[in-house]
Every structure is written in structure tokens, then in C-alpha cells.
Scaffold this active site. Structure first.
Site, mmCIF file in Angstrom:
data_model
loop_
_atom_site.group_PDB
_atom_site.id
_atom_site.type_symbol
_atom_site.label_atom_id
_atom_site.label_comp_id
_atom_site.label_asym_id
_atom_site.label_seq_id
_atom_site.Cartn_x
_atom_site.Cartn_y
_atom_site.Cartn_z
ATOM 1 N N LYS A 52 0.942 -1.226 -0.098
ATOM 2 C CA LYS A 52 0.071 0.023 -0.001
ATOM 3 C C LYS A 52 0.943 1.266 0.036
ATOM 4 C CE LYS A 52 -3.734 -2.568 2.177
ATOM 5 N NZ LYS A 52 -4.659 -2.709 3.545
ATOM 6 N N GLN A 96 -4.659 -1.402 9.620
ATOM 7 C CA GLN A 96 -4.773 -2.604 9.086
ATOM 8 C C GLN A 96 -5.194 -3.671 9.823
ATOM 9 O OE1 GLN A 96 -3.668 -3.319 5.870
ATOM 10 N NE2 GLN A 96 -3.704 -5.379 6.032
ATOM 11 N N ASP A 119 -11.186 2.839 3.925
ATOM 12 C CA ASP A 119 -11.695 1.415 3.841
ATOM 13 C C ASP A 119 -13.105 1.547 3.639
ATOM 14 O OD1 ASP A 119 -9.881 -0.598 4.221
ATOM 15 O OD2 ASP A 119 -9.363 -0.203 6.329
HETATM 16 N N1 GUN Z 1 -6.828 -6.626 6.145
HETATM 17 C C1 GUN Z 1 -6.977 -7.317 5.041
HETATM 18 N N2 GUN Z 1 -7.924 -6.648 4.129
HETATM 19 C C2 GUN Z 1 -7.739 -5.270 4.517
HETATM 20 C C3 GUN Z 1 -8.650 -4.195 4.282
HETATM 21 O O1 GUN Z 1 -9.138 -4.071 3.052
HETATM 22 N N3 GUN Z 1 -8.436 -3.337 5.016
HETATM 23 C C4 GUN Z 1 -7.894 -3.193 6.377
HETATM 24 N N4 GUN Z 1 -7.728 -2.151 6.982
HETATM 25 N N5 GUN Z 1 -7.445 -4.123 6.889
HETATM 26 C C5 GUN Z 1 -7.516 -5.309 5.897
#
Ligand code: GUN
Length: 280
Positions: A52, A96, A119
């Protein structure tokens, strides 16, 4: 059969976003900022966060990762989020997941300002999406939706079967398909006759986390199959779809890897830029 190339579509989207960021910079001398909070040492989380951060930097976003040890107090995280909520240089905040057990996930999600919730997990964004209002849309279903629309512009009247009912994927995916006038059936691991349901579908979204669940004889000829699964097995990473069988029947299918995965990260960048534009 047509292979829906998520890598290619995501690269095109990232290029568009890069140009948009560059325009913002020359027009108002500001760039959107993404802040990611990473708690603990889980290897997959560390890998995702690195990806990311790299993608954000590549399109020219201001990107920051704040790391905390596994035993950090919940209070510390909530206080940090509250500070980021009022920081004008931060357009999007992502914590996360998964979180350590002693931290209340819902409390964390609800502390993030809905205006910076890249998100799309905050109840206000969930409610807005299900009411058909403008909202931040979770990155993976948004990626699936953009891949689908890239392949087929008009989805009106199509029968879609979503396998999986998670807040992360299945439920928001259903809302996006409804908005496109699809007739949507939500199924899951307890659905009776899942094969029979899939056989009626023009579109199958497999997002249930069961390796190679969807078999060749579950799929109608000419169906479009989007595989959200990322399952670690002895055969390596596989999707929720038995690709070798289904690709012989379906009109179009996404591979794993190289399908939905690259779109998820591109959509996170897109959401960050959208949040920035809404907040200035
Ligand atoms: N962990 C796995 N997928 C995601 C996601 O799309 N967003 C977040 N914040 N954590 C994750």
C-alpha cells in the site's frame, strides 16, 4: 474465455490517479495523504502495508505508516486516530486488520472520521452505501465492481450470485450490484445447493475464502466469474474458484493472483484521492 486482467486494469487506474495527483499538485500545491496504522508483526499484514505504501508513493500521494507493537494499548490507538482526524495533511486513514485481541475493532473503525475512512468500514459509510448515497466504498468490492464494469458496461437485469456475506466483501458487493440493477442472491458457506444457485448466475462473485470451491460444473456457459479468494494452500496461493475447470466454461474469469488483488490497492489510492477532494 476471456481472462479479466486485473493487473492491467489496475495499472491503467493507477496511471489515471497519478495524473490526477499531479494536476492537484500544480493547481493547489497540495497532494492527498494516506496514513496507515499497523499494529504488531503479522507477516501478511506487514506485506500488505508495504504494498500500500509503495503504491501510494508511486502515484505521488503523501504516505505515512505508523507502527505500534502488538501490546499497544487501545487508548493509544484511539488517541492517535483522533489526532489524524483533525490533521489537514491526512486525507485517508487505514488501520490494518486483523487487530490484536485486546483492541476492539469496531471501536477503532468508529473512531476514524467517516470523511477519512478510505476502507469504507465506518457504519455511516456502510449505511450510505446501502441507502444508495455517496459513500466511501470498501476497496476490494469496489475493485471487483470496476473490473466487471470494465468488461461489461451494462449489468442491468443480470442475475448475480455473491458467495460470502462478509462486511469486507460480500455485503458491499451486493449493494454495488443492486445499484447496477442486477438481481442479486447472497449465498454463503451454509447455503443449501450452492451449486444450483451458481448455475443460475450470469455473474458469480466468489468471496468466501474456501479454496477452489466453485467447480466447472457449477458455472453456466457465458457466466462472468470474479474470484476474490486468496487462499494459502500446499499448491501455493489459490482462489475460491477451480480456475482450470471454470475457465473452460465461463465467458470471462479473473485469475488468482493478478485479478482482484491489484485492483484492491489501486482502489485504496482512488478512495484517498476522493476523500481529499471531498474534504477541501
Ligand atoms: N486486512 C485485510 N484486508 C484489509 C482491508 O481491506 N482493510 C484493512 N484495513 N485491513 C485489511
Amino acid at each position: 474465455m476471456i481472462l479479466i486482467d486485473g493487473k492491467k486494469v489496475a495499472a491503467e487506474l493507477r496511471e489515471e490517479l497519478k495524473q490526477e495527483v499531479s494536476k492537484l499538485k500544480s493547481k493547489i500545491n497540495k497532494v492527498p495523504g494516506l496514513t496507515v496504522i499497523l499494529i504488531g508483526e503479522l507477516a501478511p499484514s506487514k506485506i500488505y502495508v508495504k504494498m500500500k505504501e509503495k503504491a501510494a508513493n508511486e502515484v505521488g500521494l503523501k504516505s505515512e505508516v505508523i507502527r505500534y507493537p502488538e501490546n499497544v494499548e487501545e487508548k493509544t490507538i484511539l488517541e492517535k486516530i483522533n489526532k489524524l482526524n483533525v490533521d489537514k495533511s491526512v486525507s485517508g486513514i487505514l488501520v490494518q486488520l486483523p487487530l490484536p485481541k485486546h483492541i476492539d475493532k469496531q471501536k477503532v473503525i468508529e473512531t476514524i472520521s467517516p470523511k477519512k475512512d478510505v476502507d469504507g468500514f465506518h457504519p455511516i459509510n456502510v449505511g450510505n452505501l446501502s441507502s444508495g448515497y455517496d459513500s466511501c466504498i470498501p476497496c476490494t468490492p469496489l475493485g471487483c465492481y470496476l473490473l466487471l464494469k470494465n468488461f461489461e458496461k451494462n449489468l442491468t437485469g443480470k442475475k448475480a450470485v455473491v458467495i460470502g456475506r462478509s462486511n469486507l466483501n460480500g455485503k458491499p458487493m451486493t449493494q454495488l450490484l443492486l445499484k447496477e440493477n442486477c438481481t442479486v442472491t447472497i449465498t454463503h458457506s451454509k447455503t443449501k445447493d450452492l451449486k444450483g444457485e451458481c448455475l443460475k448466475a450470469d455473474i458469480i462473485i466468489a468471496a468466501v475464502g474456501i479454496p477452489k470451491l466453485v467447480k466447472g460444473d457449477w458455472v453456466k456457459k457465458d457466466a462472468i466469474v470474479i474470484d476474490v479468494g486468496i487462499n494459502k494452500t500446499d499448491d501455493g496461493i489459490v482462489g475460491d474458484v477451480e480456475f482450470d475447470e471454470v475457465s473452460k466454461i465461463a465467458k470471462a474469469i479473473t485469475p488468482v493472483p493478478g485479478g482482484v488483488g491489484p485492483m484492491t490497492i489501486a482502489c485504496l489510492l482512488k478512495n484517498t484521492i476522493e476523500c481529499f477532494k471531498k474534504n477541501i
